[in-house]
Design an enzyme around this catalytic site. Structure first.
Site, PDB file in Angstrom:
ATOM      1  N   ASN A 203       7.881  22.920-169.969  1.00  0.00           N
ATOM      2  CA  ASN A 203       8.228  24.032-169.092  1.00  0.00           C
ATOM      3  C   ASN A 203       9.435  24.742-169.682  1.00  0.00           C
ATOM      4  O   ASN A 203      10.431  24.106-170.024  1.00  0.00           O
ATOM      5  CB  ASN A 203       8.547  23.539-167.679  1.00  0.00           C
ATOM      6  CG  ASN A 203       8.877  24.679-166.736  1.00  0.00           C
ATOM      7  OD1 ASN A 203       9.958  25.246-166.788  1.00  0.00           O
ATOM      8  ND2 ASN A 203       7.940  25.006-165.869  1.00  0.00           N
TER       9      ASN A 203
ATOM     10  N   SER B  24       3.869  26.744-166.274  1.00  0.00           N
ATOM     11  CA  SER B  24       4.679  27.660-165.464  1.00  0.00           C
ATOM     12  C   SER B  24       4.616  27.184-164.022  1.00  0.00           C
ATOM     13  O   SER B  24       3.517  26.958-163.484  1.00  0.00           O
ATOM     14  CB  SER B  24       4.151  29.097-165.566  1.00  0.00           C
ATOM     15  OG  SER B  24       4.974  29.979-164.848  1.00  0.00           O
ATOM     16  N   GLU B  25       5.802  27.000-163.408  1.00  0.00           N
ATOM     17  CA  GLU B  25       5.815  26.342-162.098  1.00  0.00           C
ATOM     18  C   GLU B  25       5.180  27.149-160.979  1.00  0.00           C
ATOM     19  O   GLU B  25       4.938  26.623-159.893  1.00  0.00           O
ATOM     20  CB  GLU B  25       7.235  25.909-161.711  1.00  0.00           C
ATOM     21  CG  GLU B  25       8.224  27.001-161.504  1.00  0.00           C
ATOM     22  CD  GLU B  25       9.114  27.199-162.700  1.00  0.00           C
ATOM     23  OE1 GLU B  25      10.291  27.528-162.504  1.00  0.00           O
ATOM     24  OE2 GLU B  25       8.640  27.049-163.851  1.00  0.00           O
ATOM     25  N   ASN B  26       4.881  28.433-161.229  1.00  0.00           N
ATOM     26  CA  ASN B  26       4.170  29.184-160.186  1.00  0.00           C
ATOM     27  C   ASN B  26       2.673  28.936-160.224  1.00  0.00           C
ATOM     28  O   ASN B  26       1.937  29.489-159.404  1.00  0.00           O
ATOM     29  CB  ASN B  26       4.484  30.684-160.278  1.00  0.00           C
ATOM     30  CG  ASN B  26       4.184  31.279-161.640  1.00  0.00           C
ATOM     31  OD1 ASN B  26       4.284  30.601-162.656  1.00  0.00           O
ATOM     32  ND2 ASN B  26       3.842  32.552-161.661  1.00  0.00           N
TER      33      ASN B  26
END
Length: 220
Positions: free
Chosen positions: A25, A48-50
């Site tokens: 990340n 990607s944390e979304n």
């Protein structure tokens, strides 16, 4: 060194820490250029944390898709085989320990491995986002950051800004060198040949431990 040289030096060195098969990340800003400097043949999966596993490079100007953005709102692409899902599932990946490394910037880091990277009191901020989860959930936390801010040290004995997490930072890479956070303190492992040990210590509030096998930091 100018700003672009500093960014390139840091990104190139961090890229050497990332290995084939890693799930990585990348925080917003400087970390996003690190894939441009990966050694030939190294294949990563960028998260990607979304809600994306398999993030690709930044699209060419004019080819942006408004539905494809990273957690910082920047335009991205997806590589073949990528998977998209909601942010709840994304944080299952993060909190479950499936991210090999996260690379973030920092406002401050201290000799205990505490990190402050999300706000300065009295200034508007978008919030901490997923940083606190990433720092605790990732197997390795690497900071890619300039050594000072307006001439002031960012590597401190004790952070003074609100913390993102305590005791989680493993490695710090700046334009001046590479430092490992240990239970004894911050160890200077590599040094940019443009600087002396005295230069690095003068720009650092924390007292550095100088590795007995201190090496030159690779610059190319």
């Amino acid at each position: 060194m100018d700003k672009n040289q500093i960014r390139e030096t840091i990104a190139k060195r961090v890229a050497l820490e990332l290995k084939d098969g890693d799930v990585v990340n990348l925080g917003i800003g400087l970390p996003t250029i690190i894939p441009n400097y990966l050694p030939e043949g190294v294949q990563l999966t960028l998260q990607s944390e979304n809600g994306l596993l398999g993030m690709g490079p930044t699209p060419a100007q004019g080819e942006e898709d408004p539905n494809m953005v990273n957690a910082g709102g920047g335009y991205i692409t997806a590589v073949p085989g990528a998977a998209s899902f909601d942010s709840c599932d994304s944080f299952v990946v993060i909190r479950g320990g499936h991210v090999s490394a996260t690379v973030l910037g920092a406002m401050q880091v201290d000799e205990n491995g505490d990190l402050a990277n999300w706000m300065i009191p009295g200034k508007l901020t978008p919030g901490m986002g997923g940083a606190m989860d990433l720092i605790v959930g990732a197997k390795r936390v690497i900071l890619a950051m300039e050594h000072t801010a307006k001439g002031n040290p960012k590597i401190l004995k004790k952070c003074t800004l609100p913390l993102t997490a305590k005791g989680q930072v493993n490695l710090i890479v700046t334009e001046m060198g590479v430092m490992e956070v240990t239970d004894k303190g911050i160890v200077l492992k590599e040094i940019n040949p443009e600087f002396s040990v005295e230069d690095v210590q003068a720009a650092t509030e924390a007292t550095l431990i100088i590795d007995e096998n201190l090496k030159p930091m690779p610059l190319s």
